[in-house]
Structure formats: C-alpha cells, structure tokens
Design a protein around this motif. Structure first.
Motif, PDB file in Angstrom:
ATOM      1  N   LYS A 126       0.818  -1.215   0.000  1.00 27.96           N
ATOM      2  CA  LYS A 126       0.000   0.000   0.000  1.00 27.96           C
ATOM      3  C   LYS A 126       0.852   1.266   0.000  1.00 27.96           C
ATOM      4  O   LYS A 126       0.515   2.254  -0.673  1.00 27.96           O
ATOM      5  N   LEU A 127       1.947   1.257   0.732  1.00 31.46           N
ATOM      6  CA  LEU A 127       2.730   2.481   0.944  1.00 31.46           C
ATOM      7  C   LEU A 127       3.820   2.719  -0.099  1.00 31.46           C
ATOM      8  O   LEU A 127       4.407   3.802  -0.123  1.00 31.46           O
ATOM      9  N   LYS A 128       4.065   1.754  -0.949  1.00 34.26           N
ATOM     10  CA  LYS A 128       5.136   1.917  -1.950  1.00 34.26           C
ATOM     11  C   LYS A 128       4.837   3.117  -2.843  1.00 34.26           C
ATOM     12  O   LYS A 128       3.738   3.245  -3.376  1.00 34.26           O
ATOM     13  N   ASN A 129       5.809   3.999  -2.969  1.00 30.72           N
ATOM     14  CA  ASN A 129       5.703   5.211  -3.804  1.00 30.72           C
ATOM     15  C   ASN A 129       4.573   6.140  -3.357  1.00 30.72           C
ATOM     16  O   ASN A 129       3.945   6.811  -4.175  1.00 30.72           O
ATOM     17  N   GLN A 130       4.322   6.163  -2.051  1.00 30.48           N
ATOM     18  CA  GLN A 130       3.308   7.062  -1.487  1.00 30.48           C
ATOM     19  C   GLN A 130       3.992   8.055  -0.543  1.00 30.48           C
ATOM     20  O   GLN A 130       5.003   7.741   0.082  1.00 30.48           O
TER      21      GLN A 130
END
Length: 279
Positions: A126-130
């Motif tokens: 979910k948090l990848k590249n966020q």
C-alpha cells in the motif's frame, strides 16, 4: 545484534522496511538515538527492522515516563526520531513506528515481525511510492463573521424578518442575532473545508481528518478550521500541490499550511490496533 532479556541494553525500533529494498540499497552509517550506537538492521525473511541499541537505564519504561516530562530531552530525541524517519523514507518503503517503541531483545522484535507478517507485507504494498502530506487551514473567525454578516443571504433574510416583527419582539430577536451570525459563519467555514476535503480525495489514496488545534498550541492569532492528513501517490504530488495553490489563491479568507512529504505516520497501522510499543 542479539540482546538477551535482563541485560543492560534494550532495542529501540524505528521502522520496518522491505528486505528486498534493504538488500538493493544497504543502510548507510547513521548515528542512533543513543549516540554511542549506530542504527542497525534485523532481517527476518521479507521484513527488515531498523533498530538501535539503547541503555536500559536511559530507556526503560519507568525512566522514559519521567524523561518525556523534560521538554529539552524530549525535543532532542523526538527530533532525532523524526529526522531519521525522513532519511529512511527517502531510501525505502517505510512503516514508521512511534517514538519510544522498545523491545527487550532481538527475539521479541522477530516475534512481532512474524506475528504481523501478513499485515506488514500488505502495508508495504500500500505504501510503496506514497507520501503523506498534511494540510491545515486557518481563518480569522472574527473577520470572517463580519464579512458573512454583510454577504450572507440567510442573514439578510433574518434581518428582514426581524424588521417585520412588533417593536418589543424586535429587541429580543436582535439580541439573538449575533449568535445566529456566528452560526452561519461556522456553517460557511465547515462547507468550505468539507468541499476542499472532498476534492482532495480525488488525489489521495487515503485520508484522515484530525482534531483542530487551539490557539495556545498553534501560537497563531487566527483559528484552525481544518487539519487533514493525505496519502498521495508520488506521481500525483505536483498536481495535488497545484490544486491546493489554486484553492489558496482563490480564497483570501483562508490560510493554508501544507507540510510534507512525510513517511506515512497516519496510514501505516499493520495490525487492527496498530503496533505502538514494545515489551
């Protein structure tokens, strides 16, 4: 690193990162929250924990409860934690842990990673590249009320209704008028903020509405009327900031405070209750 229970050392846990990213981009030498020790990694399958050894006499639960009352000490250590979290966020997909997350030994850290493996791995995806961005909105409420009083159709309608009342009733209704005007101003402010938030959801992956701060916390003379956190995909950040700037330029009654990019502090709970401390 291996620390056995009952020794004079504890493990301070900063964050979890994907082992794959750590292997591709090893952690550089970074001084830990205990300056006598460097930040180190504990690898457990697909999850890597970023840690530092700390002295038991400095970070045990009882000592920590007293030390956080020392604002100088707290600011120094909290700044270190925040600064290092930003450094990790610049290199990896990060699940940040709260300041003061401590464990007795390496086995307890691995136990947490093992028990919560599914949730942690889901958060990595979910948090990848966020990026987390925080938006606070302020307004001078007194000035806003004055402007609403002369521009609101509802208030003008109310004034006309009062004029048509018998003279005796007019007196009591006029006394209520200031509260009516303030309520209408509050509605206008709420409508603006909720509309802004609704538009922000088209840019963000997740959102969290936070409690507004009082003036004694902000140190400002105007009033906070919105406090929101937004998880924004990196590729949408420039577009999102341009949207906020346009809203800001078009509404002089409101002041915007935009901060970021941050690690996903508000969007990285990997268990139902969130992992907040060690043991």
């Amino acid at each position: 690193m291996q620390v056995e229970a009952g020794t004079s050392k504890l493990i301070y846990l900063y964050a979890f990162i994907p082992t794959e990213e750590y292997e591709e981009n090893p952690l550089p030498h970074l001084k830990g929250i205990d300056p006598q020790h460097s930040m180190e990694c504990i690898v457990f399958d697909q999850i890597t924990a970023i840690t530092c050894l700390v002295k038991h006499e400095d970070f045990s639960e009882e000592v920590l409860q007293k030390k956080v009352e020392n604002m100088g000490w707290l600011q120094d250590k909290a700044f270190h934690h925040h600064e290092k979290m930003n450094a990790l966020h610049n290199r990896y997909t990060v699940i940040p842990l709260k300041f003061g997350t401590l464990y007795e030994n390496e086995d307890r850290v691995k136990e947490v990673m093992d028990t919560n493996k599914e949730g942690i791995m889901a958060q990595f995806i979910k948090l990848k590249n966020q990026q987390e961005w925080n938006v606070k909105i302020y307004t001078d409420k007194k000035k806003f009320i004055e402007e609403v009083e002369v521009s609101s159709p509802e208030i003008e309608k109310k004034k006309q209704e009062i004029k048509d009342l018998p003279r005796g009733k007019q007196y009591f209704e006029k006394k209520k008028m200031s509260q009516f005007v303030e309520n209408e101003a509050d509605k206008e402010i709420d409508r603006f903020c909720e509309c802004f938030h609704e538009q922000m959801t088209s840019y963000s992956k997740e959102e969290e509405v936070k409690k507004n701060w009082e003036r004694n916390l902000t140190g400002r003379k105007d009033d906070m009327c919105w406090n929101g956190a937004y998880l924004i995909p990196k590729e949408k950040v420039e577009q999102t900031l341009a949207f906020i700037k346009k809203i800001k330029d078009d509404h002089e009654n409101f002041t915007f405070e935009i901060t970021g990019p941050w690690p996903a502090y508000h969007f990285s709970n990997f268990t139902e209750r969130g992992e907040t401390n060690g043991g």
